[in-house]
Enzyme design. Sequence first.
Site, short mmCIF file in Angstrom:
data_model
loop_
_atom_site.label_atom_id
_atom_site.label_comp_id
_atom_site.label_asym_id
_atom_site.label_seq_id
_atom_site.Cartn_x
_atom_site.Cartn_y
_atom_site.Cartn_z
N GLU A 159 4.16 -3.50 15.53
CA GLU A 159 5.56 -3.68 15.16
C GLU A 159 6.47 -2.97 16.16
OE1 GLU A 159 6.41 -2.92 11.09
OE2 GLU A 159 4.59 -3.94 10.43
N VAL A 176 -5.19 -3.30 0.50
CA VAL A 176 -6.19 -2.67 1.38
C VAL A 176 -6.96 -3.75 2.12
CG1 VAL A 176 -8.15 -1.10 1.54
CG2 VAL A 176 -6.48 -0.80 -0.29
N LYS A 212 -4.04 3.48 2.59
CA LYS A 212 -5.19 2.70 2.12
C LYS A 212 -6.34 3.62 1.70
CE LYS A 212 -3.80 -1.17 5.00
NZ LYS A 212 -3.83 -1.71 6.36
N LYS A 238 0.83 -1.23 0.00
CA LYS A 238 0.00 0.00 0.00
C LYS A 238 0.85 1.26 0.00
CE LYS A 238 0.21 -1.81 4.32
NZ LYS A 238 -0.07 -3.14 4.80
N GLY A 269 -2.11 -10.31 8.34
CA GLY A 269 -1.69 -11.67 8.66
C GLY A 269 -1.24 -12.37 7.39
N GLY A 302 -6.18 -6.46 3.81
CA GLY A 302 -5.76 -7.87 3.77
C GLY A 302 -6.65 -8.79 2.99
N ASP A 347 -0.41 4.24 7.68
CA ASP A 347 -0.83 3.03 6.96
C ASP A 347 -2.29 3.19 6.49
OD1 ASP A 347 -0.54 -0.09 6.52
OD2 ASP A 347 -2.41 0.21 7.64
P1 NAP Z 1 8.18 -9.12 5.88
O1 NAP Z 1 7.69 -10.22 6.76
O2 NAP Z 1 9.08 -8.09 6.44
O3 NAP Z 1 8.91 -9.81 4.63
C1 NAP Z 1 9.59 -9.08 3.65
C2 NAP Z 1 10.34 -10.07 2.75
O4 NAP Z 1 10.97 -9.34 1.71
C3 NAP Z 1 11.46 -10.84 3.48
O5 NAP Z 1 11.48 -12.17 3.03
C4 NAP Z 1 12.73 -10.11 3.04
O6 NAP Z 1 13.87 -10.96 2.96
C5 NAP Z 1 12.36 -9.66 1.65
N1 NAP Z 1 13.05 -8.44 1.25
C6 NAP Z 1 12.90 -7.19 1.76
N2 NAP Z 1 13.70 -6.33 1.10
C7 NAP Z 1 14.36 -7.05 0.15
C8 NAP Z 1 15.32 -6.73 -0.84
N3 NAP Z 1 15.77 -5.50 -0.99
N4 NAP Z 1 15.77 -7.72 -1.64
C9 NAP Z 1 15.33 -8.99 -1.50
N5 NAP Z 1 14.42 -9.35 -0.56
C10 NAP Z 1 13.95 -8.40 0.25
O7 NAP Z 1 6.96 -8.36 5.21
P2 NAP Z 1 5.44 -8.85 5.09
O8 NAP Z 1 4.75 -8.65 6.39
O9 NAP Z 1 5.41 -10.17 4.44
O10 NAP Z 1 4.84 -7.73 4.11
C11 NAP Z 1 5.18 -7.72 2.73
C12 NAP Z 1 4.33 -6.67 2.00
O11 NAP Z 1 2.95 -7.00 2.16
C13 NAP Z 1 4.47 -5.24 2.54
O12 NAP Z 1 4.36 -4.34 1.47
C14 NAP Z 1 3.27 -5.09 3.44
O13 NAP Z 1 2.85 -3.74 3.58
C15 NAP Z 1 2.24 -5.90 2.69
N6 NAP Z 1 1.17 -6.40 3.54
C16 NAP Z 1 1.47 -7.13 4.64
C17 NAP Z 1 0.45 -7.61 5.45
C18 NAP Z 1 0.76 -8.45 6.66
O14 NAP Z 1 -0.19 -8.82 7.38
N7 NAP Z 1 2.00 -8.76 6.96
C19 NAP Z 1 -0.88 -7.31 5.13
C20 NAP Z 1 -1.17 -6.57 3.97
C21 NAP Z 1 -0.12 -6.12 3.19
P3 NAP Z 1 14.48 -11.68 4.28
O15 NAP Z 1 13.43 -12.70 4.68
O16 NAP Z 1 15.73 -12.30 3.83
O17 NAP Z 1 14.64 -10.59 5.29
#
Ligand code: NAP
Length: 433
Positions: A190, A132, A205, A105, A307, A134, A201
């Site tokens: 976080e 937006v 959205k 987002k 999640g 999830g 955030d």
């Molecule tokens: P996360 O747990 O921090 O995971 C990020 C992943 O990206 C990790 O595997 C990391 O590698 C990799 N990464 C980050 N920068 C990188 C780079 N420069 N080169 C290569 N790999 C890289 O994040 P997440 O919670 O899954 O969220 C991911 C996206 O989804 C974000 O944009 C977030 O806003 C969106 N989102 C998340 C949720 C949620 O509930 N978590 C909900 C809706 C949307 P490493 O594992 O090696 O560190």
Amino acid sequence: MTSKPIGVAVLGLGNVGSEVVRILTENAEDFEARIGAPLAIRGIAVRRVDGDRGVPAELLTDDPAELVGRDDVDIVVEVLGGIDIPRKLVLSALEKGKSVITANKALLAEYTGELADAAEKSRADLYFEAAVAGAIPVVRPLMQSLAGDRVNKVAGIVNGTTNFILSAMDETGADYAETLAEAGRLGYAEADPTADVEGYDAASKAAILASIAFHTRVTAGDVYREGISKITSDDLETAKSLDCTIKLLAICERIVTPKGKERISARVYPALVPLNHPLASVNGAFNAVVVEAEAAGRLMFYGQGAGGAPTASAVLGDLVMAARNKFYGGRGPLESKYAKLKVAPMGDILTRYYVSMQVADKPGVLATVAAEFSKRDVSISTVRQQGSGDGARLVVVTHLAADSALSDTVASLEQLDVVVHVASVLRLEGTTV
Ligand code: NAP
């Protein structure tokens, strides 16, 4: 005969990426049956390629740009986070005609225009249901199911962390700092909670929702924003006494100015919400979005707003759409930006206020305070006097008035001798008076 596989690059193997890969792998046959061709994961980009990441080691790469550029990659799933790196990667994928699915987002709220232009040029798909709320399908309903209607308002709870904190404060009576710490311990906040608790955030959205709902490009900078870090346990107590609770709302709305001009408003702030409003009963980390459209009336979408697995569900829905388009030809909906509506400044928006102030305990205070409201044509709905002596308090709830008039009134109240201090100012939503 099996059709040629559709190549997928997954950028990121964190909370969301690992669930995307797990579900894709476990249900590969179903995906093939739904699409018409198998999906093949060509690679997974991470920062750290060493150690057991729970996926075949040969798929891992720390060079996402190389992965995106591979000839056998047709679709890129971006679940990295951040802005600058994913922006370059997504742009490069779209420029090469590869479809992109992103959950990002923050990226979209700044750069949807640029990304959509690139997608349009190369006739690639750009899907972002997961960005937006999830798992909750809200982007596709707005973009496609309601494409024949006129959406007037989209309002919702789109941030699980803040909703968890406000719900817990409401339930336990604990203060903000204590509840934030508990949310951190339970994994709902976080280590740096700023983006959530200060409303950034939710503002991202809101920008995405407003852009789709009103066929107008809206960026995060257009969204008025306040967070929840100043909400006190006293505010929640007072809210209860008014048959309300407090929610961080994202509100996107069509408005008509006093001069008859059509404008839109996109705003995020904590607000009192009457207990009988559907959003009041959305508790914990859940999200909900209420859409008001001219012909459809009021629609409500509710579910898990974050999640790994819930977000992966939305990502994978998009992936199936993009893969079907690759297989059968055709493409998803283009960005719709024809309306080009202007965003109204917050001061022009009609809102209701709740103002709680500590006052001197002496005759005439009420009249003096009421005069400040009336000077600016702000009509008072209810006034409550609570306590006495040093604890004397006045709680005023107004009718609808221009936000600028309300904030001027509050500023002048703070200058009055009879007002010791204005303890709290919140908007009241979900009523129309
Ligand atoms: P996360 O747990 O921090 O995971 C990020 C992943 O990206 C990790 O595997 C990391 O590698 C990799 N990464 C980050 N920068 C990188 C780079 N420069 N080169 C290569 N790999 C890289 O994040 P997440 O919670 O899954 O969220 C991911 C996206 O989804 C974000 O944009 C977030 O806003 C969106 N989102 C998340 C949720 C949620 O509930 N978590 C909900 C809706 C949307 P490493 O594992 O090696 O560190």
